[in-house]
Design a protein around this motif. Structure first.
Motif, PDB file in Angstrom:
ATOM      1  N   ASP A 249       0.862  -1.171   0.000  1.00 20.36           N
ATOM      2  CA  ASP A 249       0.000   0.000   0.000  1.00 20.36           C
ATOM      3  C   ASP A 249       0.908   1.233   0.000  1.00 20.36           C
ATOM      4  N   PRO A 250       0.383   2.400  -0.338  1.00 18.00           N
ATOM      5  CA  PRO A 250       1.246   3.589  -0.420  1.00 18.00           C
ATOM      6  C   PRO A 250       2.045   3.853   0.854  1.00 18.00           C
ATOM      7  N   ALA A 251       1.429   3.686   2.014  1.00 18.21           N
ATOM      8  CA  ALA A 251       2.149   3.927   3.272  1.00 18.21           C
ATOM      9  C   ALA A 251       3.295   2.928   3.448  1.00 18.21           C
ATOM     10  N   GLY A 252       3.059   1.680   3.091  1.00 17.97           N
ATOM     11  CA  GLY A 252       4.101   0.664   3.188  1.00 17.97           C
ATOM     12  C   GLY A 252       5.250   0.927   2.229  1.00 17.97           C
ATOM     13  N   ALA A 253       4.914   1.398   1.021  1.00 11.00           N
ATOM     14  CA  ALA A 253       5.955   1.718   0.040  1.00 11.00           C
ATOM     15  C   ALA A 253       6.820   2.877   0.528  1.00 11.00           C
ATOM     16  N   ILE A 254       6.194   3.900   1.083  1.00 12.49           N
ATOM     17  CA  ILE A 254       6.949   5.041   1.603  1.00 12.49           C
ATOM     18  C   ILE A 254       7.815   4.607   2.776  1.00 12.49           C
ATOM     19  N   ALA A 255       7.292   3.756   3.628  1.00 17.76           N
ATOM     20  CA  ALA A 255       8.076   3.257   4.763  1.00 17.76           C
ATOM     21  C   ALA A 255       9.283   2.456   4.279  1.00 17.76           C
ATOM     22  N   ALA A 256       9.111   1.661   3.221  1.00 17.13           N
ATOM     23  CA  ALA A 256      10.222   0.873   2.680  1.00 17.13           C
ATOM     24  C   ALA A 256      11.305   1.779   2.110  1.00 17.13           C
ATOM     25  N   VAL A 257      10.889   2.799   1.359  1.00 18.39           N
ATOM     26  CA  VAL A 257      11.860   3.747   0.798  1.00 18.39           C
ATOM     27  C   VAL A 257      12.572   4.495   1.924  1.00 18.39           C
ATOM     28  N   ALA A 258      11.824   4.893   2.947  1.00 19.37           N
ATOM     29  CA  ALA A 258      12.427   5.605   4.076  1.00 19.37           C
ATOM     30  C   ALA A 258      13.458   4.737   4.782  1.00 19.37           C
ATOM     31  N   SER A 259      13.176   3.450   4.911  1.00 23.05           N
ATOM     32  CA  SER A 259      14.146   2.571   5.578  1.00 23.05           C
ATOM     33  C   SER A 259      15.423   2.443   4.753  1.00 23.05           C
ATOM     34  N   LEU A 260      15.290   2.418   3.430  1.00 24.54           N
ATOM     35  CA  LEU A 260      16.481   2.392   2.574  1.00 24.54           C
ATOM     36  C   LEU A 260      17.236   3.714   2.666  1.00 24.54           C
ATOM     37  N   TYR A 261      16.510   4.816   2.697  1.00 26.55           N
ATOM     38  CA  TYR A 261      17.123   6.136   2.794  1.00 26.55           C
ATOM     39  C   TYR A 261      17.943   6.265   4.071  1.00 26.55           C
ATOM     40  N   ARG A 262      17.438   5.715   5.160  1.00 21.32           N
ATOM     41  CA  ARG A 262      18.159   5.789   6.433  1.00 21.32           C
ATOM     42  C   ARG A 262      19.468   5.001   6.405  1.00 21.32           C
ATOM     43  N   LEU A 263      19.599   4.073   5.471  1.00 21.69           N
ATOM     44  CA  LEU A 263      20.848   3.323   5.340  1.00 21.69           C
ATOM     45  C   LEU A 263      21.971   4.157   4.721  1.00 21.69           C
ATOM     46  N   LEU A 264      21.606   5.234   4.012  1.00 17.64           N
ATOM     47  CA  LEU A 264      22.615   6.094   3.393  1.00 17.64           C
ATOM     48  C   LEU A 264      23.382   6.864   4.458  1.00 17.64           C
ATOM     49  N   PRO A 265      24.673   7.078   4.255  1.00 13.97           N
ATOM     50  CA  PRO A 265      25.427   7.934   5.179  1.00 13.97           C
ATOM     51  C   PRO A 265      24.845   9.349   5.170  1.00 13.97           C
TER      52      PRO A 265
END
Length: 83
Positions: free
Chosen positions: A37-53
């Motif tokens: 769902d849109p909220a889950g997709a945004i949460a997944a992208v946010a979790s990947l973003y947090r992995l960036l330095p």
């Protein structure tokens, strides 16, 4: 393939190689379908973003969007290679 170097896409052969890699991904993607769902997709992208330095999160790599033009040029070249 590094698209950030100054040479960009240098040959039709490299573009065909990239197209083949994308085709392999498409096959993989068809087998690994998962809908979010849109909220889950945004949460997944946010979790990947947090992995960036932190420095990578602040860097503005392409403020003029020149990469979009390079991509379109490369796609045009790829389209002509199948002629």
């Amino acid at each position: 393939m590094n698209t950030k170097d100054s040479s960009g896409f240098v040959s039709a052969a490299r573009l065909r190689e990239r197209a083949a890699a994308l085709a392999r991904y498409e096959v993989w993607d068809q087998v690994h379908r998962e809908t979010l769902d849109p909220a889950g997709a945004i949460a997944a992208v946010a979790s990947l973003y947090r992995l960036l330095p932190e420095a990578a999160r602040r860097r503005e790599d392409d403020p003029g969007f020149e990469g979009v033009g390079k991509m379109l040029d490369a796609l045009a070249l790829l389209g002509h290679s199948h002629g």
